[in-house]
Motif scaffolding. Structure first.
Motif, PDB file in Angstrom:
ATOM      1  N   HIS A  63      33.274  -8.031  13.536  1.00 58.66           N
ATOM      2  CA  HIS A  63      33.023  -9.613  12.467  1.00 58.66           C
ATOM      3  C   HIS A  63      33.074  -8.767  10.797  1.00 58.66           C
ATOM      4  N   HIS A  64      32.934  -9.122   9.651  1.00 59.58           N
ATOM      5  CA  HIS A  64      32.591  -8.798   8.318  1.00 59.58           C
ATOM      6  C   HIS A  64      31.772 -10.414   8.246  1.00 59.58           C
ATOM      7  N   ASN A  65      31.401 -11.162   8.767  1.00 60.30           N
ATOM      8  CA  ASN A  65      29.931 -12.243   7.953  1.00 60.30           C
ATOM      9  C   ASN A  65      29.280 -13.078   9.396  1.00 60.30           C
ATOM     10  N   ILE A  66      28.037 -13.039   9.341  1.00 48.86           N
ATOM     11  CA  ILE A  66      27.960 -13.851  10.715  1.00 48.86           C
ATOM     12  C   ILE A  66      28.706 -15.195  10.459  1.00 48.86           C
ATOM     13  N   LEU A  67      28.646 -16.021   9.434  1.00 46.35           N
ATOM     14  CA  LEU A  67      29.902 -17.277   9.265  1.00 46.35           C
ATOM     15  C   LEU A  67      30.491 -17.161   8.799  1.00 46.35           C
ATOM     16  N   PRO A  68      31.276 -17.948   9.079  1.00 44.54           N
ATOM     17  CA  PRO A  68      33.221 -17.998   8.315  1.00 44.54           C
ATOM     18  C   PRO A  68      32.581 -17.956   6.942  1.00 44.54           C
ATOM     19  N   PRO A  69      33.482 -17.686   5.622  1.00 41.10           N
ATOM     20  CA  PRO A  69      33.068 -19.165   4.789  1.00 41.10           C
ATOM     21  C   PRO A  69      33.769 -19.581   3.922  1.00 41.10           C
ATOM     22  N   THR A  70      33.602 -20.946   5.098  1.00 42.23           N
ATOM     23  CA  THR A  70      34.148 -22.320   4.410  1.00 42.23           C
ATOM     24  C   THR A  70      32.822 -22.931   5.711  1.00 42.23           C
ATOM     25  N   SER A  71      31.783 -22.495   5.884  1.00 43.73           N
ATOM     26  CA  SER A  71      31.219 -22.847   5.800  1.00 43.73           C
ATOM     27  C   SER A  71      29.638 -23.804   4.594  1.00 43.73           C
ATOM     28  N   ASP A  72      29.247 -24.796   5.306  1.00 44.30           N
ATOM     29  CA  ASP A  72      28.673 -24.815   4.064  1.00 44.30           C
ATOM     30  C   ASP A  72      27.780 -23.877   3.654  1.00 44.30           C
ATOM     31  N   ALA A  73      26.968 -23.522   4.840  1.00 49.57           N
ATOM     32  CA  ALA A  73      25.782 -22.937   3.925  1.00 49.57           C
ATOM     33  C   ALA A  73      26.896 -21.197   3.938  1.00 49.57           C
ATOM     34  N   HIS A  74      26.674 -20.734   2.859  1.00 50.03           N
ATOM     35  CA  HIS A  74      27.059 -19.956   2.362  1.00 50.03           C
ATOM     36  C   HIS A  74      26.261 -18.821   2.540  1.00 50.03           C
ATOM     37  N   VAL A  75      26.806 -17.765   3.602  1.00 48.95           N
ATOM     38  CA  VAL A  75      26.050 -16.256   3.424  1.00 48.95           C
ATOM     39  C   VAL A  75      26.239 -15.298   2.740  1.00 48.95           C
ATOM     40  N   ASP A  76      24.945 -14.401   2.499  1.00 47.34           N
ATOM     41  CA  ASP A  76      25.857 -13.136   1.586  1.00 47.34           C
ATOM     42  C   ASP A  76      25.431 -12.637   2.641  1.00 47.34           C
ATOM     43  N   ALA A  77      26.713 -12.072   2.810  1.00 46.80           N
ATOM     44  CA  ALA A  77      26.439 -10.458   4.183  1.00 46.80           C
ATOM     45  C   ALA A  77      25.661  -9.560   3.489  1.00 46.80           C
ATOM     46  N   SER A  78      26.197  -8.965   2.641  1.00 47.70           N
ATOM     47  CA  SER A  78      25.273  -7.922   1.499  1.00 47.70           C
ATOM     48  C   SER A  78      24.554  -7.350   1.979  1.00 47.70           C
ATOM     49  N   ILE A  79      23.172  -8.688   1.801  1.00 48.00           N
ATOM     50  CA  ILE A  79      22.179  -8.693   2.321  1.00 48.00           C
ATOM     51  C   ILE A  79      21.262  -8.163   4.224  1.00 48.00           C
ATOM     52  N   LEU A  80      22.875  -8.669   5.201  1.00 46.63           N
ATOM     53  CA  LEU A  80      22.187  -8.061   6.131  1.00 46.63           C
ATOM     54  C   LEU A  80      22.289  -6.301   6.031  1.00 46.63           C
ATOM     55  N   TRP A  81      22.972  -6.093   5.787  1.00 48.03           N
ATOM     56  CA  TRP A  81      22.106  -4.051   5.824  1.00 48.03           C
ATOM     57  C   TRP A  81      21.045  -3.538   5.332  1.00 48.03           C
ATOM     58  N   GLU A  82      20.294  -4.422   4.329  1.00 47.81           N
ATOM     59  CA  GLU A  82      19.542  -4.288   4.109  1.00 47.81           C
ATOM     60  C   GLU A  82      18.311  -3.232   4.861  1.00 47.81           C
ATOM     61  N   ASN A  83      18.069  -3.970   6.351  1.00 47.22           N
ATOM     62  CA  ASN A  83      17.238  -3.641   7.291  1.00 47.22           C
ATOM     63  C   ASN A  83      17.693  -3.415   8.504  1.00 47.22           C
ATOM     64  N   LEU A  84      18.691  -2.448   8.906  1.00 46.89           N
ATOM     65  CA  LEU A  84      19.162  -2.118   9.534  1.00 46.89           C
ATOM     66  C   LEU A  84      18.290  -1.450  10.439  1.00 46.89           C
ATOM     67  N   LEU A  85      18.265  -1.351  11.985  1.00 44.31           N
ATOM     68  CA  LEU A  85      17.556  -0.382  12.825  1.00 44.31           C
ATOM     69  C   LEU A  85      18.409   0.380  13.754  1.00 44.31           C
TER      70      LEU A  85
END
Lengths: 366, 306, 92
Positions: free
Chosen positions: A172-194
């Motif tokens: 994956h490169h995002n948790i939602l497809p880019p066509t989705s009405d909710a646009h997820v900025d995937a870059s912030i997912l990398w902030e808090n990795l465990l």
């Protein structure tokens, strides 16, 4: 909502009083919901399994054997993927079942997986894919249409299969497809990795919950609906124990990702089906007037998707409900002009596939 | 304890078509439900001496074959139900009986992991079991059927179940599945052979099942110890022979064709190791079925190599 | 080449009934292999520690026939690369 299966999962001791007919129903619900191993471990942990007759308990232990095999395989596959990613300077970030199991989360107890999901920044996608292909992972043949659809509108690349070992990897490169009405900025997912072991990561606890909720309520993956809801219940009970601020940060994180709608549904149905203890103010803060208004019709649709019983599932309602949810989630993630051709193609392709595939079975379940 | 043959014709039909008939098969109970005449005929012919479970017993595998709806009737198709779900595509009506037997195998292949399951036939004489692992088409079922008609006890046609704790084999006697030419071979081998319905044009060709519980101990459940692993191979061209083979590649071959060796991990390795280590391993290459039965008799009577 | 190190990643189990081949079950990958007795002998040397090719030659030399000793390095290189390809050994 109460089923033998949900009761048994929440209160394994209740299984002691079941007669054989009820045990048969429970077994069939657990198999159908893909929760046989999860329930098997719940029964074992609470001392109930050993009190059941061997002729009964062996079905649960047989299910646990499959989970344990997958767990061992995941460890090995993870090492092999790391051998590809580490030299590229990329982190191995696990999603979904693989993350629950290797992260030793309660949702990973007895969890079955069909493939390994990982996420990588979109900027690294090309070299990660190239590296994996060089290491023996390859895409299975698919039509140009499907390939194009994945690449253009998906949030993951077409599945990669390791020919030697038969395992499937979803990058994956995002948790939602880019066509989705909710646009997820995937870059912030990398902030808090465990970091769960050297070089291997999962999303933060909040993001794991949000991703799980999104997968279920935004993407239309309802066929394992009850199992996914059980994942959520396990996480929502466990995570607040490790973090006083969990609930507050969960809600604000969902808001900043634009995914509080899915979170609302997750909290609502996890509470309804598994009595998950959710603080009232958390639930209120995820609610909006329009969600409150639509709640009855959504409850009607969703509750049928969370039925574990295969006999009940043959009531036409359930298929109808599942189909309505599928349309709904496709509507959520794609502009309408895209939705129609895709659904038609899917239905058409599915017909062709069933006509030629013969038996859908393998010799050994993986 | 009730035996199927004790039911009246009506009672049998009603139970099979309405509630399902709970059959005790080796360590398991199958509940089989169907209204199809060919299923009724097959069960009657092949399972007549099987024990029926008591009402309220725990059912291991709940299966049904049914034709549902106009569409399935028009297309002469039917569906296989397991636990009320349909794990397979629709089945042509003419393959109904073969699919029932195949589906019963599938239940064990997919779900049971309390044993190491070898893809093998198994037979016994004088309480010593011989496992016959074989790839499809190798002739294990033909040999198994012929042995069953020659005083041997058939322990299984498809799954050799090895109990991890004891290393013993658990009997799972069901009808033997025969394909194409082997049906004729067995019919001419013995006039006592009793067959169920013939299914044409399955993915394996023509399939018929032979009643296999012909021995007085066929339905006993005590596990048996194994004395040999014999890998049968029908070949019209090679010289016939019962030849010793290496334990190590017998291990690998049997493990490769096992249903759950790798699923069981450490247990799989240990059980397989203990099994292979305590038995003798042979290749049995045959073209003449009488010769093959003789060779097996020789083996069990200790005359082999003497 | 002689100074390169290999280690056993798998810590597996052997079934060795004294034939020309040996069964090796790799607990890490879950794979079961049929090894030649020679490859199994080489692999056993790695059960407790990592080894260089040079030290491996020193250990193996006494058990092979004097006539074969000249080809020993070549034979070992072949075995090592096969064991690596099977994910059993890892080159450090």
């Amino acid at each position: 909502m109460s089923f033998l299966l949900t009761d048994a999962l929440l209160n394994p001791q209740s299984v002691r009083t079941l007669d054989n007919t009820e045990l048969n129903q429970l077994l069939s619900q657990a198999r159908n919901a893909r929760l046989l191993a999860a329930l098997g471990l719940r029964l074992a942990d609470s001392g109930v399994l050993e009190s059941l007759p061997y002729a009964v308990s062996r079905h649960w232990t047989s299910g646990v054997v499959i989970h344990e095999k997958q767990r061992r395989d995941l460890h090995f596959e993870c090492e092999k993927i790391l051998e590809v990613l580490a030299p590229l300077g990329e982190k191995l970030v696990l999603l979904k079942g693989a993350a629950y199991i290797l992260g030793n989360l309660p949702a990973g107890r007895g969890r079955l997986v069909t493939d390994i999901d990982i996420i990588t920044p979109i900027t690294s996608l090309v070299r990660v894919e190239a590296g994996l292909k060089q290491a023996g992972w390859s895409g299975s043949p698919m039509s140009d249409y499907d390939e194009h659809y994945y690449r253009k509108w998906g949030h993951e690349i077409p599945p990669l299969t390791n020919k030697a070992r038969g395992t499937t990897l979803d990058v994956h490169h995002n948790i939602l497809p880019p066509t989705s009405d909710a646009h997820v900025d995937a870059s912030i997912l990398w902030e808090n990795l465990l970091e769960i072991r050297a070089g291997v990561y999962t999303l933060s606890h909040q993001d794991i919950v949000i991703h799980s909720a999104t997968h279920l309520f935004h993407e239309g993956e309802f066929h394992h609906g009850l199992r996914d809801l059980w994942d959520l219940d396990r996480m929502l009970r466990d995570f607040p124990r490790h973090d006083d601020d969990f609930w507050h940060s969960l809600v604000s994180r969902a808001q900043s990702l634009g995914l509080n709608g899915s979170l609302y549904h997750a909290l609502n149905y996890s509470g309804q089906v598994f009595n998950t203890p959710i603080p009232k103010e958390v639930f209120k803060s995820a609610e909006t007037p329009s969600r409150r208004l639509r709640k009855p019709i959504m409850d009607f649709l969703f509750k049928r998707a969370f039925t574990p019983d295969p006999i009940q599932s043959r009531i036409p309602f359930r298929d109808l409900a599942l189909f309505a949810l599928y349309i709904r989630s496709h509507y959520l993630r794609m502009p309408l002009y895209l939705l129609l051709p895709h659904l038609i193609r899917k239905a058409w392709r599915k017909r062709i596939d069933t006509d030629h595939s013969g038996l859908r079975t393998g010799k050994e379940t993986g | 304890m009730a035996i199927l043959s004790q039911l009246s014709r009506d009672e049998f039909s009603t139970r099979l078509s309405v509630d399902g008939l709970p059959l005790k098969v080796g360590p398991y109970i199958y509940r089989v439900r169907s209204k199809l005449p060919t299923v009724e005929e097959g069960i009657r012919a092949l399972y007549n001496d099987f024990e029926i479970a008591t009402d309220g017993d725990f059912i291991d595998y709940d299966i049904a074959l049914q034709q549902k709806g106009l569409r399935q009737h028009i297309h002469r198709q039917l569906e296989f139900l397991f636990d009320g779900t349909t794990p397979f595509n629709l089945i042509p009506l003419g393959q109904a009986y073969a699919f029932l037997e195949w589906g019963m195998n599938w239940c064990v292949s997919i779900h049971a992991n309390e044993y190491l399951k070898l893809h093998a036939a198994a037979v016994a004489r004088n309480d010593s079991a011989i496992i016959l692992p074989g790839v499809p088409g190798a002739g294990k079922s033909t040999l198994c059927a012929a042995l069953g008609l020659s005083g041997w006890r058939v322990l299984s046609d498809e799954h050799a179940l090895i109990e991890p704790a004891s290393g013993h084999i658990v009997p799972l006697c069901r009808p033997v599945s025969l394909k194409n030419e082997s049906i004729g071979v067995i019919k001419s081998f013995s006039r006592d052979a009793c067959f169920g319905p013939v299914s044409e044009e399955t993915h394996k060709g023509r399939v018929a099942h032979m009643k296999a519980d012909l021995h007085s101990q066929s339905h006993q459940r005590q596990p048996l110890s194994t004395t040999a692993l014999v890998f049968p191979r029908y070949s019209p061209d090679d010289p016939q022979g019962l030849n010793k083979r290496r334990r190590t590649d017998s291990f690998l071959l049997a493990a490769y064709h096992s249903f759950n060796y790798s699923l069981l991990g450490d247990t799989g390795f240990n059980v397989m190791k203990n099994l292979v280590d305590q038995v003798e391993c042979f290749d049995l290459i045959y073209r003449d079925i009488d010769w093959a039965v003789d060779a097996m008799n020789t083996l069990v009577e200790g005359r082999h190599g003497a | 080449m002689l100074n390169m190190m290999w280690r056993n990643e798998s810590k597996g189990r052997f079934y060795d009934p004294g034939e020309t081949t040996v069964i090796y079950y790799d607990t890490r990958s879950g794979d079961t292999h049929l090894l030649t007795a020679f490859a199994a002998h080489v692999l056993r040397e790695f059960q407790t520690e990592s080894l260089s090719l040079a030290s491996l030659i020193t250990r193996i030399a006494p058990v092979v026939d004097a006539g074969q000793a000249t080809d020993l390095q070549e034979a070992l290189e072949g075995v090592l690369s096969e064991l690596v390809a099977m994910d059993i050994l890892k080159q450090e």
